[in-house]
Design an enzyme around this catalytic site. Structure first.
Site, PDB file in Angstrom:
ATOM      1  N   THR A  16      -1.353  -9.338   0.174  1.00  0.00           N
ATOM      2  CA  THR A  16      -2.141  -8.502  -0.745  1.00  0.00           C
ATOM      3  C   THR A  16      -1.217  -7.456  -1.261  1.00  0.00           C
ATOM      4  OG1 THR A  16      -3.999  -7.133  -1.248  1.00  0.00           O
ATOM      5  CG2 THR A  16      -3.124  -6.776   0.814  1.00  0.00           C
ATOM      6  N   ASN A  40     -10.473  -1.833   8.334  1.00  0.00           N
ATOM      7  CA  ASN A  40     -11.044  -3.022   7.713  1.00  0.00           C
ATOM      8  C   ASN A  40     -12.515  -3.213   7.997  1.00  0.00           C
ATOM      9  OD1 ASN A  40      -8.895  -4.714   6.213  1.00  0.00           O
ATOM     10  ND2 ASN A  40      -7.848  -3.925   8.013  1.00  0.00           N
TER      11      ASN A  40
END
Length: 408
Positions: A195, A403
């Protein structure tokens, strides 16, 4: 890639960044895509630049990637890059693709460029639609300058804790060639690619096809050798712009200074990749794994990345535990064939396994080493002469916290 037996000299540009090469400007601002932080950025070259790019290998690819691929394919030239954070514009269907094209077209109109001279990149939450009213207003406010690198670097961040930049120089044809880069990436890092967004600029004169060849091969040794959490993103992209303003004769594989340029691109890519790995979500340590003695380089790279990507190895590093059993266990599932009896493992200079047999070592000394911010794990085999390296980070409680509430 061709290499020559010669001295290659690369010099670091102190406090260098993506604007260190000649002929580039940048900007970053808060367009309102997130609460208060900068979220829209732009890189602009004074002239159309040769362009090369590599993208995520995920079958799920975000709309901006398709638009950027089309732009590059049209002429092999890019002059501006428009980037937003907060929203990935991924899994957004026809509307997402329309929005990515609109971003491109608005940026082109703002700076008086053909649409296909603009590349588009996005990063952020998957499955949300772009706030195009704010994007368009933000584009109109963008005014790239020669000192806008820091604003751009901040505009592309998501969960990153620091900006990531690097610049270095070398000589080609007696001309000083400069290369600079900026990147973002912190979680969902497991390239092919990660990412991450990486942007590299250079004032070297090189055709797009040759630039693409160099980038594609270097990516396998740099950006594709980092891992944070084993997940691959929908938006990963590394884009290189070369505007030729250094005035060297055009670089090709047959140019005598080709190795100089390749080394420049590799060093820039490797340093940006390591900065991403170091800034893994919740990370406290950068982990480098070096594997030597395999039959092929690919085998060494696979082994290194398997080790650095093992959650058990990562948690042991976080706890400063010299548990080498987790290292050789992860190697066993890598798919690479090797003789465990010929395996030597060391934490830095502290050998813990010697030719497949436990080696006596000081637990206190090993623990002290593993408390350092950078950990190097060396693995030596006797299958051949090839070697490979991978980079990652430890796995901490904070990774889960970050997360568990990413959309909050």
């Amino acid at each position: 890639m061709k290499t020559l037996e010669r001295n290659i000299t690369i010099q670091l540009v102190k406090q260098g960044n993506i604007l260190s090469p000649k002929g580039f400007k940048a900007a970053g601002l808060h367009a309102g895509l997130r609460y208060s932080k900068k979220d829209l950025g732009m890189i602009l070259s004074d002239t159309p630049a040769s362009c090369a790019a590599v993208y995520t290998q995920s079958v799920v690819q975000a709309a901006p990637l398709n638009v950027t691929k089309e732009s590059i394919h049209t002429e092999g030239k890019i002059q501006g890059v428009i980037v937003n954070s907060a929203c990935a514009n991924a899994c957004t269907g026809e509307q997402g693709l329309k929005d990515a094209y609109e971003m491109r077209n608005c940026a082109a109109a703002k700076f008086g460029l053909p649409d296909h001279y603009i590349a588009v990149a996005s990063t952020g939450v998957i499955g949300e639609f772009m706030k195009m009213d704010k994007i368009k207003q933000g584009i109109e406010l963008l005014e790239p300058t020669a000192d806008g690198a820091d604003d751009f670097e901040h505009a592309i961040l998501t969960t990153d804790t620091v900006t990531k930049h690097y610049a270095c120089q070398t000589e080609v044809d007696g001309k000083l060639i400069t290369m600079g880069g900026a990147a973002k990436g912190s979680g969902m890092i497991h390239p092919n690619m990660a990412t991450m967004l990486g942007f590299i600029t250079t004032d070297a004169n090189i055709a797009s096809a040759d630039l693409q060849k160099a980038l594609s091969e270097i990516t396998d040794e740099t950006f594709n050798q980092i891992t944070v959490d084993g997940d691959t993103s929908t938006n990963d992209m590394v884009l290189v712009l070369a505007n030729g303003q250094a005035g060297n004769s055009q670089l090709t594989e047959t140019h005598p200074d080709w190795p100089q340029f390749v080394a420049l691109l590799k060093q820039t890519s490797e340093n940006l990749a390591k900065e991403i790995a170091k800034d893994g979500e919740g990370a406290t340590k950068l982990v480098e794994v070096n594997v030597t003695g395999t039959q092929t380089k690919q085998e060494a790279q696979v082994l290194a990345k398997t080790i650095v990507g093992s959650n058990l190895v990562k948690t042991a590093v976080y706890g400063s535990d010299a548990n080498w059993g987790r290292i050789i266990a992860s190697m066993g599932r890598s798919g690479v064939t090797f003789n465990p009896g010929d395996t030597t493992i060391a934490f830095g200079e502290i050998t813990v396994l010697q030719n497949g047999v436990p080696a006596p070592f000081s637990e206190a000394e090993a623990k002290s080493y593993l408390e350092e911010p950078t950990i190097i794990i060396n693995v030596h085999l006797k299958e051949g002469t090839a070697a490979g390296t991978a980079w990652g980070c430890d796995l901490t409680y904070d990774y889960v916290k970050i997360n568990a509430s990413y959309r909050s």
